[in-house]
Design an enzyme around this catalytic site. Sequence first.
Site, PDB file in Angstrom:
ATOM      1  N   PRO A   1      17.665  12.506  22.059  1.00 20.26           N
ATOM      2  CA  PRO A   1      19.087  12.848  21.832  1.00 20.26           C
ATOM      3  C   PRO A   1      19.453  12.857  20.349  1.00 20.26           C
ATOM      4  O   PRO A   1      20.497  13.364  19.974  1.00 20.26           O
ATOM      5  CB  PRO A   1      19.851  11.745  22.581  1.00 20.26           C
ATOM      6  CG  PRO A   1      18.885  10.663  22.849  1.00 20.26           C
ATOM      7  CD  PRO A   1      17.508  11.242  22.793  1.00 20.26           C
TER       8      PRO A   1
ATOM      9  N   GLU B   1      13.797   2.723  26.218  1.00 16.93           N
ATOM     10  CA  GLU B   1      14.712   2.720  25.068  1.00 16.93           C
ATOM     11  C   GLU B   1      14.348   3.804  24.063  1.00 16.93           C
ATOM     12  O   GLU B   1      15.083   4.053  23.107  1.00 16.93           O
ATOM     13  CB  GLU B   1      14.684   1.354  24.360  1.00 16.93           C
ATOM     14  CG  GLU B   1      15.498   0.283  25.042  1.00 16.93           C
ATOM     15  CD  GLU B   1      16.943   0.712  25.284  1.00 16.93           C
ATOM     16  OE1 GLU B   1      17.622   1.101  24.329  1.00 16.93           O
ATOM     17  OE2 GLU B   1      17.369   0.662  26.446  1.00 16.93           O
TER      18      GLU B   1
ATOM     19  N   ARG C   1      11.431  32.497  28.439  1.00 15.25           N
ATOM     20  CA  ARG C   1      12.217  33.731  28.613  1.00 15.25           C
ATOM     21  C   ARG C   1      12.104  34.664  27.409  1.00 15.25           C
ATOM     22  O   ARG C   1      12.365  35.849  27.509  1.00 15.25           O
ATOM     23  CB  ARG C   1      13.707  33.405  28.855  1.00 15.25           C
ATOM     24  CG  ARG C   1      13.991  32.809  30.203  1.00 15.25           C
ATOM     25  CD  ARG C   1      15.477  32.561  30.372  1.00 15.25           C
ATOM     26  NE  ARG C   1      16.266  33.781  30.475  1.00 15.25           N
ATOM     27  CZ  ARG C   1      16.367  34.540  31.552  1.00 15.25           C
ATOM     28  NH1 ARG C   1      15.710  34.213  32.648  1.00 15.25           N
ATOM     29  NH2 ARG C   1      17.112  35.626  31.547  1.00 15.25           N
TER      30      ARG C   1
ATOM     31  N   ASP D   1      21.680  38.761  28.072  1.00 16.62           N
ATOM     32  CA  ASP D   1      22.032  37.353  28.309  1.00 16.62           C
ATOM     33  C   ASP D   1      22.959  36.833  27.218  1.00 16.62           C
ATOM     34  O   ASP D   1      22.910  37.314  26.080  1.00 16.62           O
ATOM     35  CB  ASP D   1      20.769  36.478  28.257  1.00 16.62           C
ATOM     36  CG  ASP D   1      20.024  36.454  29.578  1.00 16.62           C
ATOM     37  OD1 ASP D   1      20.630  36.789  30.606  1.00 16.62           O
ATOM     38  OD2 ASP D   1      18.834  36.092  29.567  1.00 16.62           O
TER      39      ASP D   1
HETATM   40  N1  SAM Z   1      17.720   4.829  22.914  1.00  8.78           N
HETATM   41  C1  SAM Z   1      17.584   6.243  22.722  1.00  8.78           C
HETATM   42  C2  SAM Z   1      18.665   6.736  21.767  1.00  8.78           C
HETATM   43  O1  SAM Z   1      19.699   6.128  21.681  1.00  8.78           O
HETATM   44  O2  SAM Z   1      18.456   7.771  21.124  1.00  8.78           O
HETATM   45  C3  SAM Z   1      17.704   6.980  24.046  1.00  8.78           C
HETATM   46  C4  SAM Z   1      16.560   6.746  24.957  1.00  8.78           C
HETATM   47  S1  SAM Z   1      16.663   7.703  26.423  1.00  8.78           S
HETATM   48  C5  SAM Z   1      17.267   6.555  27.598  1.00  8.78           C
HETATM   49  C6  SAM Z   1      14.981   7.896  26.905  1.00  8.78           C
HETATM   50  C7  SAM Z   1      14.363   9.214  26.514  1.00  8.78           C
HETATM   51  O3  SAM Z   1      15.019  10.279  27.173  1.00  8.78           O
HETATM   52  C8  SAM Z   1      14.386   9.583  25.064  1.00  8.78           C
HETATM   53  O4  SAM Z   1      13.346   8.960  24.334  1.00  8.78           O
HETATM   54  C9  SAM Z   1      14.225  11.082  25.099  1.00  8.78           C
HETATM   55  O5  SAM Z   1      12.864  11.464  25.183  1.00  8.78           O
HETATM   56  C10 SAM Z   1      14.924  11.468  26.405  1.00  8.78           C
HETATM   57  N2  SAM Z   1      16.261  12.012  26.222  1.00  8.78           N
HETATM   58  C11 SAM Z   1      17.423  11.454  26.628  1.00  8.78           C
HETATM   59  N3  SAM Z   1      18.474  12.211  26.335  1.00  8.78           N
HETATM   60  C12 SAM Z   1      17.994  13.316  25.726  1.00  8.78           C
HETATM   61  C13 SAM Z   1      18.593  14.475  25.161  1.00  8.78           C
HETATM   62  N4  SAM Z   1      19.908  14.648  25.171  1.00  8.78           N
HETATM   63  N5  SAM Z   1      17.779  15.407  24.634  1.00  8.78           N
HETATM   64  C14 SAM Z   1      16.449  15.243  24.604  1.00  8.78           C
HETATM   65  N6  SAM Z   1      15.815  14.152  25.099  1.00  8.78           N
HETATM   66  C15 SAM Z   1      16.575  13.200  25.647  1.00  8.78           C
END
Ligand code: SAM
Length: 250
Positions: A88, A115, A153, A168
């Site tokens: 994220p 995490e 795509r 698209d």
């Molecule tokens: N503690 C992390 C943070 O605050 O950035 C979030 C961890 S999340 C619970 C677990 C995993 O989900 C991340 O390491 C990532 O690979 C994936 N993930 C969660 N949300 C995502 C998003 N919006 N985009 C891409 N990957 C995401």
Amino acid sequence: MRIDILTLFPEIVEAPLRASLLGKAQEAGRLEIVVTNIRDFALDRHKTADDAPFGGGAGMVMKCEPLFAAVESLRDRNSLSQVYLMSPRGRRLDQSIVRELAQGPDLALICGRYEGVDERVSQHLCAGELSIGDYVLSGGELPALVVVEAVSRMLPGVVGDWESVETDSFYDGVLGPPQYTRPREFRGYAAPQVLLDGDHAAIERWRRKEALRLTRRRRPDLLNNLDKDDRVLLAEIEREEDAERKGEQP
Ligand code: SAM
């Protein structure tokens, strides 16, 4: 193109990768997608892929050794020039990033869990981090599937009719036009007559204008780089909507 997905939960991605366009593209040899279980590269006999965070705190962190070993095991089949951690905190995916990713001969996507992932993976193994939006999921598997589907795509032959890609949303910067199919009328709601008249130039013009109208209403931020024809249509839309507001006939 070859895409590698590295995950602790292969079962989350396997079924979607076999279905529909992605499945067909792989069968036709246009795309190779390989899923690697990171746990297979854990060093100890318990196959430990995560550990408690240094400094304390909630949850577990994915360890770096299995991830480095898993990615490096792909070296003979993947150039490893586009290894991305799903996160994220990463660059937020949009169509221009999707196009960029689709240029490469290959791509490798690391799915985090818990995490998150030991920071050294992002710093020393990856070209960057990719996010699918400003919200947090429990793992990177769904985000990786989003990237795979969007990138595929853009590859020649994956979507049978290239025109459908070109019309698209976001392909050329604006949202896609409204679409209708049979019946012509449903509960008194009629499909636009212009789509039924068979005048292809008029249909094309209508679609472009309605695409611009939708974009103007919902995503005016996308209307920056319009060409002359689009600016003419937009001026028409503005006059129509102005007249509508004043209760006049356009
Ligand atoms: N503690 C992390 C943070 O605050 O950035 C979030 C961890 S999340 C619970 C677990 C995993 O989900 C991340 O390491 C990532 O690979 C994936 N993930 C969660 N949300 C995502 C998003 N919006 N985009 C891409 N990957 C995401």
